[in-house]
Structures are given as structure tokens and as C-alpha cells.
Design an enzyme around this catalytic site. Structure first.
Site, PDB file in Angstrom:
ATOM      1  N   GLY A 245       0.761  -1.246   0.000  1.00 15.10           N
ATOM      2  CA  GLY A 245       0.000   0.000   0.000  1.00 15.10           C
ATOM      3  C   GLY A 245       0.789   1.292   0.000  1.00 15.10           C
ATOM      4  NE  ARG A 293      -0.516   2.404  -5.818  1.00 18.55           N
ATOM      5  CZ  ARG A 293      -1.647   2.394  -6.517  1.00 18.55           C
ATOM      6  NH1 ARG A 293      -1.706   2.970  -7.673  1.00 18.55           N
ATOM      7  NH2 ARG A 293      -2.720   1.819  -6.016  1.00 18.55           N
ATOM      8  NE  ARG A 330      -3.885   3.261 -11.004  1.00 20.15           N
ATOM      9  CZ  ARG A 330      -3.682   4.425 -10.454  1.00 20.15           C
ATOM     10  NH1 ARG A 330      -3.118   5.415 -11.160  1.00 20.15           N
ATOM     11  NH2 ARG A 330      -4.003   4.662  -9.212  1.00 20.15           N
ATOM     12  CE1 TYR A 334      -9.652   2.089  -9.183  1.00 22.49           C
ATOM     13  CE2 TYR A 334      -7.623   2.356 -10.426  1.00 22.49           C
ATOM     14  CZ  TYR A 334      -8.558   1.546  -9.825  1.00 22.49           C
ATOM     15  OH  TYR A 334      -8.388   0.188  -9.861  1.00 22.49           O
ATOM     16  CB  CYS A 361     -15.578   3.975 -30.054  1.00 20.20           C
ATOM     17  SG  CYS A 361     -15.601   4.553 -31.714  1.00 20.20           S
TER      18      CYS A 361
HETATM   19  N1  LLP Z   1      -1.764  -7.000  -0.818  1.00 20.20           N
HETATM   20  C1  LLP Z   1      -3.087  -7.046  -1.011  1.00 20.20           C
HETATM   21  C2  LLP Z   1      -3.885  -8.037  -0.299  1.00 20.20           C
HETATM   22  C3  LLP Z   1      -3.706  -6.165  -1.896  1.00 20.20           C
HETATM   23  O1  LLP Z   1      -5.010  -6.213  -2.060  1.00 20.20           O
HETATM   24  C4  LLP Z   1      -2.897  -5.218  -2.591  1.00 20.20           C
HETATM   25  C5  LLP Z   1      -3.495  -4.310  -3.552  1.00 20.20           C
HETATM   26  C6  LLP Z   1      -1.517  -5.225  -2.364  1.00 20.20           C
HETATM   27  C7  LLP Z   1      -0.983  -6.122  -1.457  1.00 20.20           C
HETATM   28  C8  LLP Z   1      -0.576  -4.292  -3.067  1.00 20.20           C
HETATM   29  O2  LLP Z   1      -0.831  -2.955  -2.805  1.00 20.20           O
HETATM   30  P1  LLP Z   1       0.151  -1.822  -3.398  1.00 20.20           P
HETATM   31  O3  LLP Z   1       1.472  -1.912  -2.668  1.00 20.20           O
HETATM   32  O4  LLP Z   1       0.289  -2.081  -4.837  1.00 20.20           O
HETATM   33  O5  LLP Z   1      -0.570  -0.553  -3.122  1.00 20.20           O
HETATM   34  N2  LLP Z   1      -5.988  -1.055  -9.214  1.00 20.20           N
HETATM   35  C9  LLP Z   1      -5.770  -0.086  -8.160  1.00 20.20           C
HETATM   36  C10 LLP Z   1      -5.028  -0.658  -7.002  1.00 20.20           C
HETATM   37  C11 LLP Z   1      -5.719  -1.837  -6.372  1.00 20.20           C
HETATM   38  C12 LLP Z   1      -4.918  -2.399  -5.249  1.00 20.20           C
HETATM   39  C13 LLP Z   1      -5.439  -3.725  -4.882  1.00 20.20           C
HETATM   40  N3  LLP Z   1      -4.725  -4.376  -3.849  1.00 20.20           N
HETATM   41  C14 LLP Z   1      -5.028   1.097  -8.748  1.00 20.20           C
HETATM   42  O6  LLP Z   1      -4.739   1.097  -9.933  1.00 20.20           O
HETATM   43  O7  LLP Z   1      -4.735   2.051  -8.047  1.00 20.20           O
END
Ligand code: LLP
Length: 437
Positions: A245, A293, A330, A334, A361
Site C-alpha cells: 500500500g 505499486r 486508471r 479512479y 470509441c
Molecule cells: N496486498 C493485497 C492483499 C492487496 O489487495 C494489494 C493491492 C496489495 C498487497 C498491493 O498494494 P500496493 O502496494 O500495490 O498498493 N488497481 C488499483 C489498485 C488496487 C490495489 C489492490 N490491492 C489502482 O490502480 O490504483
């Protein structure tokens, strides 16, 4: 942060390669990754775990951010684990030779086939997120004559400051069992009765794009309060996964973190874990985090060719590019914001504000709005920054556009991680109805 280097020709560089040359060689749209950045971020997390927590844990790459065989191979070579959330991610990781014992499988509704694939291949941990799943998994492991290590996904009820769709631990989340209402504890009691499941500990993930250290620390504290509560059941957690996160820099509105700042984030979390263990007289658990991310987001840029340019007098100016929501979803999903640059005129100062449209389109098909750029001409190469996470992995074939290829660059040398999809690929699984053959 990803450093925006400009070479002697006034072109943007990535991974030591000229972005314009990459666009010429591989075509556009093109996803480009800087390998050193990816490996650098992986090392930051792994080394922090080693230095601050005696390496008693595992950094899992959250592969949903960007999944392909090459990425699992890189994560493996950097000593990371992998978080997989579907049969497809699991299969890809296995095919890349990723060790199953370093994988953790997530998902709020894992399918029987997906669980069976995980059990068959001896995936390290499965994170259970429902009793329906626990029963199914117990049966599968019994049939296979195995005992599966599991974690339980809990919801510590921490509200992280981020977009509603990427929040996962608010009270009404579809993920996990609530600590506050006692359902997490009840589920633990139930899981301890399962003959072929071995409950090792817990997992929580409070959301994505988070910059407040305090949110992570608070979640850790809530988890430990819960672990303390379980002493009454005679259960002590061996493993604790505190999720991913960490935020990244998309625009000037976001903090610009360097590698050592990410180390500080993780260190703050580790400090909280250590002090909670001490305070509550608990054994230090095997500690996992699963960033996605932050490892790949800023490492990636997308290159486009500017095509049609349309000015609606007094209202706005559109630059249309050869990509769109099929490869960059995205903004549509979002409202996410990005920064961009003309890669072939990288030294020129911005002179206007434009919207960047895709080729789909659909009126809402934008890469984004409010980009400050020099006056662009058709044929210019546009680079959009921080597109390494949740772009390729969320791409689609909308309007039957092929998903662009992915290249990775290291010390000036570029190679494919994913080859271009062809029109032939698009119709590979299509079948004409009998009546029309
Ligand atoms: N662990 C779990 C259980 C998760 O659900 C997620 C992300 C992560 C780790 C990794 O989180 P990160 O470090 O990438 O923030 N599609 C959205 C993001 C969805 C995140 C879902 N879960 C976007 O493009 O912002």
C-alpha cells in the site's frame, strides 16, 4: 523517485536508453520499465527487513501490480516472495520457476480449481478469506493427503486516506473478518478445528496509495491487540503479513519519496511490531509485507505517438494518442492524475495545458487532463510517467485494440518482457457459429 534524465539530443532517457529510440524500435504505445529501479526498490525492502528485523520474514512482491513471467524471475533473483491472487498469476509464477513455498495466495473468492492448483504445487501460505473457502480447502488438502499452511485475513478497521475503490480495510470492506465485531476471533476458533489446515497467523491490507506512516502503524497496533486477545484461546501467531500500500509519486500533489524514504516507512512499521511484541509479551512473528505499486509504479513509463490534435476554441485542446483506456485504465476508473513530457522535445518548456485522449470509441477515454506541455505536433512522442503499476496488469482488448508490448531497460539495453499482441492473437479463441461457417 524516478529520475527524469534528458540526454544530449534533448530526448528523455529511461534505464540509460533514449526513449525516442525505444519508441522507434519497438513501436508505440509501449510500456517501458527501468530494471535498476525495480531491483533497487526490491532491495530497499529486503535489506530493511534484514537490518531491522534480522531477516525474520519475507517481502512479497504484490504481483497484481504488474504480472508477467519476467517480473517473477526478477523477484526470485532478488530473494523476494510473491503475492498471487488468481490461478493465472500462480500459473505464470510457476512457469517462471518461482518457488511455490515463497508464494502467498490471496483472494476473497478463490475458486476450487485455483485452490487445487495452489495445493498441488505446495504454495507456502493460502490466506483464507471465508469459511466457505476454508471448508473447500480443507477437503482439497484432505484428498491430497496434505496439510496446508494458512493465514486468516483480518480487517483491523483502519481507515487509510486514499481513493474509496482502493481502500480495503474500512468496516464495510468485502475483505477479511472484522476484529471489532468479534468475527475474526470466532473464525480462528473454527479454523483451529480443521484437520488439514494449519493456521499460522494473520494478514491485513489497509489500502493502496497510502502516504501516512501512522495508518500502517495503527493497523499493526490493532493486529497486535487482536493477537493478544487470542492468548485466551492458547493460540499464538507465528506469521503476520501487514500488506502493501505504499504511495508513489504521480504528480506534484504527491510526496516525492526516494529509496531511503521507503526504507523509513518499512522501518516505522517494524518498530511498531517490535514495540507491540514487547508491550504485549508476544513472540516476534515472521513478518511479511507485500508492496506492489511502490516496486514497479515509478519504474514504468508509457510511450505514445501523438496523432490527431483538436482544439475546441475557448474550451480545451485534445492531443489524441495511439493508446487509451484499454492500456491505461486508471484515469477512467479512479480519475488518477499523471505527469507527461514530450520525449523528443524534453528540454522545451511547457507552453499550454492539454487533455490527452485515447483512441477508443468513448468520450471518457482519456489518459488524463491538465497536462502542461510544449505545443505538440502530430508525430511527437509522448511519455507518461509512473505507469508501471496497474496499467499493463489491468489492460484489456476494448475495441479490439491489442495490448501493447512491455520492454525492460537496463544500462541502455532494452528487451521484451512481453511481446506485442497481434491481430491473430485477438481472434485466437474466436469461433464462428456452426450456422455461419
Ligand atoms: N496486498 C493485497 C492483499 C492487496 O489487495 C494489494 C493491492 C496489495 C498487497 C498491493 O498494494 P500496493 O502496494 O500495490 O498498493 N488497481 C488499483 C489498485 C488496487 C490495489 C489492490 N490491492 C489502482 O490502480 O490504483
Amino acid at each position: 523517485m524516478f529520475e527524469r534524465k534528458i540526454n544530449g539530443k534533448g530526448h528523455l532517457e529511461i534505464g540509460g536508453a533514449d526513449a525516442v529510440a525505444l519508441a522507434e524500435k519497438f513501436g508505440t504505445p509501449l510500456y517501458v520499465y527501468d530494471e535498476n529501479y525495480i531491483r533497487g526498490m526490491m532491495r530497499v525492502f529486503r535489506k530493511t527487513l534484514e537490518q531491522e528485523y534480522d531477516g525474520n520474514g519475507l517481502v512479497l512482491y504484490a504481483s497484481k501490480a504488474f504480472s508477467c513471467m519476467g517480473m517473477y524471475a526478477i523477484a526470485k533473483s532478488e530473494g523476494l516472495g510473491a503475492d498471487v491472487v488468481s490461478g493465472g498469476e500462480l500459473y505464470t509464477a510457476l512457469k517462471a520457476g518461482f518457488p511455490a513455498e515463497k508464494m502467498m495466495m490471496h483472494g476473497n473468492n478463490k475458486l476450487k480449481d485455483e485452490l487445487a492448483l495452489a495445493v498441488k504445487n505446495n504454495v507456502g501460505w493460502i490466506v483464507v478469506d471465508s469459511l466457505y473457502e476454508a471448508d473447500m480447502l480443507n477437503e482439497l488438502t484432505k484428498e491430497a493427503g496434505k496439510v496446508q499452511n494458512i493465514l486468516l485475513r483480518i480487517n483491523p478497521g483502519v481507515e487509510a486516506h486514499t481513493h474509496a475503490y482502493v481502500q480495503t480495510a474500512t468496516p464495510d470492506s468485502k475483505f477479511g473478518f472484522s476484529v471489532a465485531d468479534g468475527s475474526a476471533k470466532e473464525t480462528v476458533k473454527n479454523l483451529l478445528t480443521k484437520t488439514n489446515l494449519c493456521l499460522k497467523g494473520f494478514h491485513c491490507h489497509i489500502g493502496s496509495k497510502i502516504f501516512e506512516k501512522q495508518s500502517f502503524v495503527l493497523a499493526a497496533e490493532k493486529c497486535f491487540a487482536f493477537l493478544s486477545e487470542l492468548k485466551g484461546l492458547g493460540f499464538e501467531a507465528e506469521v503476520l503479513n501487514l500488506g502493501g500500500g505504499y504511495g508513489i509519486h504521480y504528480t506534484k500533489e504527491d510526496p516525492d519519496l526516494n529509496f531511503s524514504d521507503y526504507a523509513d516507512y518499512f522501518k516505522a512499521l517494524i518498530d511498531a511490531v517490535k514495540s507491540e511484541c514487547k508491550k504485549r509479551n508476544l513472540k516476534r512473528p515472521y513478518l511479511c509485507i507485500e508492496p506492489g505499486r511502490s516496486i514497479v509504479g515509478e519504474a514504468g513509463i508509457t510511450l505514445y505517438k501523438v496523432g490527431a490534435i483538436k482544439e475546441i476554441k475557448g474550451i480545451k485542446k485534445y492531443l489524441a494518442v495511439d493508446g487509451g483506456m484499454f492500456e491505461s485504465p486508471r484515469y477512467c476508473l479512479y480519475g488518477s492524475k499523471y505527469e507527461a513530457m514530450l520525449a523528443n522535445r524534453a528540454n522545451e518548456a511547457p507552453t499550454e495545458v492539454v487533455s490527452i485522449a485515447g483512441k477508443c470509441c468513448e468520450s471518457g477515454d482519456l489518459i488524463g487532463e491538465g497536462f502542461n506541455l510544449p505545443q505538440a505536433k502530430s508525430g511527437d512522442i509522448l511519455a507518461v510517467f509512473s505507469t508501471g503499476a496497474y496499467h499493463y496488469s489491468m489492460a484489456s482488448n476494448y475495441n479490439r485494440n491489442p495490448v501493447p508490448p512491455v520492454v525492460i531497460v537496463k544500462d541502455g539495453n532494452a528487451e521484451y518482457l512481453v511481446k506485442p499482441q497481434t491481430y491473430e492473437d485477438l481472434i485466437r479463441n474466436d469461433v464462428l457459429p456452426q450456422s455461419e461457417k
